[in-house]
Enzyme design. Structure first.
Site, PDB file in Angstrom:
ATOM      1  N   ASP A 206       0.869  -1.186   0.000  1.00 45.65           N
ATOM      2  CA  ASP A 206       0.000   0.000   0.000  1.00 45.65           C
ATOM      3  C   ASP A 206       0.900   1.227   0.000  1.00 45.65           C
ATOM      4  O   ASP A 206       2.130   1.108  -0.022  1.00 45.65           O
ATOM      5  CB  ASP A 206      -0.930   0.001   1.219  1.00 45.65           C
ATOM      6  CG  ASP A 206      -2.233   0.763   0.956  1.00 45.65           C
ATOM      7  OD1 ASP A 206      -2.211   1.738   0.179  1.00 45.65           O
ATOM      8  OD2 ASP A 206      -3.269   0.401   1.541  1.00 45.65           O
ATOM      9  N   GLY A 232       3.329   1.235  -3.019  1.00 47.20           N
ATOM     10  CA  GLY A 232       2.878   1.453  -4.377  1.00 47.20           C
ATOM     11  C   GLY A 232       1.432   1.885  -4.389  1.00 47.20           C
ATOM     12  O   GLY A 232       0.784   1.989  -3.340  1.00 47.20           O
ATOM     13  N   HIS A 252     -14.091  -3.736  -6.010  1.00 45.14           N
ATOM     14  CA  HIS A 252     -15.415  -3.104  -6.172  1.00 45.14           C
ATOM     15  C   HIS A 252     -15.325  -1.580  -6.280  1.00 45.14           C
ATOM     16  O   HIS A 252     -16.309  -0.926  -6.647  1.00 45.14           O
ATOM     17  CB  HIS A 252     -16.373  -3.536  -5.052  1.00 45.14           C
ATOM     18  CG  HIS A 252     -16.118  -2.905  -3.717  1.00 45.14           C
ATOM     19  ND1 HIS A 252     -16.996  -3.047  -2.653  1.00 45.14           N
ATOM     20  CD2 HIS A 252     -15.102  -2.123  -3.242  1.00 45.14           C
ATOM     21  CE1 HIS A 252     -16.536  -2.382  -1.602  1.00 45.14           C
ATOM     22  NE2 HIS A 252     -15.400  -1.826  -1.945  1.00 45.14           N
TER      23      HIS A 252
END
Length: 342
Positions: A206, A232, A252
């Site tokens: 992350d 990243g 989603h």
């Protein structure tokens, strides 16, 4: 002799009226959460006067709010007039396991109500309304409104945390060598996986901002020696060589094109015999009542994104080079959708 008028069956009208007035109950629950009524009742039943004294509210107004909520199973009243907890109201406590207090506070936030007031525009155009309403995308708006962002991410963070135990109970991660958790935030789920499966190593992927508190979390879980952090963004190349790539409530959020890009990045990075694990609400084919339907409307309004049926996930995975193998239900309203590279 007078003739009595024919009595119509109005049950359907009043059933619909209850649904229409759901926003009133939302506000009442949110007010109870803001006042901390659930917290002051934690030690036992209290009179409405005691509740009002401890929460700084008006006794008569507090009574009327509690009376309305009791009819929906949120709080209960004893024969002596004192109010007490029900299993539902107990989840409004700040310190309750799987607390929904944060979500109750979010659902009464004026900015959120303003956004939902523009659902008609999205229905008419098929486009997300938040960028038009705010003049910027969701992430930029959260940066511009840190107070709202704090309430929003606290609510969804609490909801996500409540799903960890059901996921760990439903799926055995012990057969993997390295699990790469993509856009995982602090890494609560990955830490739980490493605790469940002592032979597994983890990669937390992350942004640097999202993972600043992660080392302390993994240290507290006793698994700091088996995880690493790589930084990243959402659509960047992923750390290579993992045999499980985990996307929880990430796919989603994407448009179809971005979802395919993210999954192709996983396909490029994954070991030949690895597995893709996408954890999401799966929309039922028969339109039965499901929380995924309301989250789907949220995604449509804010991001132009969507929840998907299992058939839609099968099609999406195929575009990215994966074959869906199974969907594992959990004790929460989410499923672990498993796929293999082809």
């Amino acid at each position: 002799m007078s003739v009595l008028p024919e009595v119509r069956d109005q049950s359907d009208s009043y059933a619909l009226l209850h649904l229409i007035q759901g926003a009133v109950i939302t506000q009442a629950i949110s007010v109870a959460a803001k006042l901390g009524i659930a917290d002051v009742l934690a030690a036992g039943p209290l009179s409405v006067e005691d509740i009002a004294n401890r929460t700084g509210s008006d006794p008569r107004a507090t009574h009327r709010i509690l009376r309305a909520l009791c009819g929906h199973g949120v709080f209960a009243v004893r024969p002596d007039g004192r109010f007490e907890h029900t299993p539902l109201s107990d989840k409004l406590r700040e310190d309750a396991p799987d607390s929904m207090r944060g979500f109750a506070l979010l659902m009464s936030h004026p900015m959120l109500w303003e956004e939902w007031g523009h659902l008609l525009s999205t229905a008419e155009t098929g486009e997300p309304n938040l960028p038009k309403l705010r003049g910027m995308g969701a992430l930029d708006f959260f940066h511009a409104e840190p107070e709202y962002a704090s309430v929003f991410f606290r609510a969804f963070g609490d909801l996500s945390a409540s799903e960890t135990d059901p996921i760990l109970a439903a799926y055995d991660f012990s057969g993997f060598g390295t699990v790469v958790d993509v856009i995982a935030g602090r890494g609560n789920l990955l830490a739980g996986i490493l605790k469940q499966a002592p032979g597994v190593k983890g990669v937390l992927y992350d942004s640097q901002v999202a993972t600043v508190d992660s080392p302390a979390l993994f240290e507290a879980a006793g698994v700091a020696d088996r995880f690493t952090i790589e930084h990243g963004g959402y659509l960047d190349k992923l750390p290579a060589g993992g045999d499980a790539y985990l996307f929880k409530h990430i796919i989603h959020d994407f448009s179809e094109a971005d979802a395919v890009t993210a999954l192709r990045n996983a396909r490029e990075a994954i070991a030949p015999d690895g597995k893709l694990l996408v954890i999401e609400y799966v929309i039922p084919e028969n339109n039965e009542k499901h929380i995924g339907h309301t989250i789907d409307l949220w995604l449509m309004l804010m991001l132009g994104a969507q929840e998907r049926t299992l058939a839609e996930y099968t099609e999406l995975f195929a575009k990215a080079g994966f074959k869906l193998t199974r969907a594992v239900p959990t004790g929460a309203p989410i499923s672990i959708i498993e796929a293999i590279p082809v």
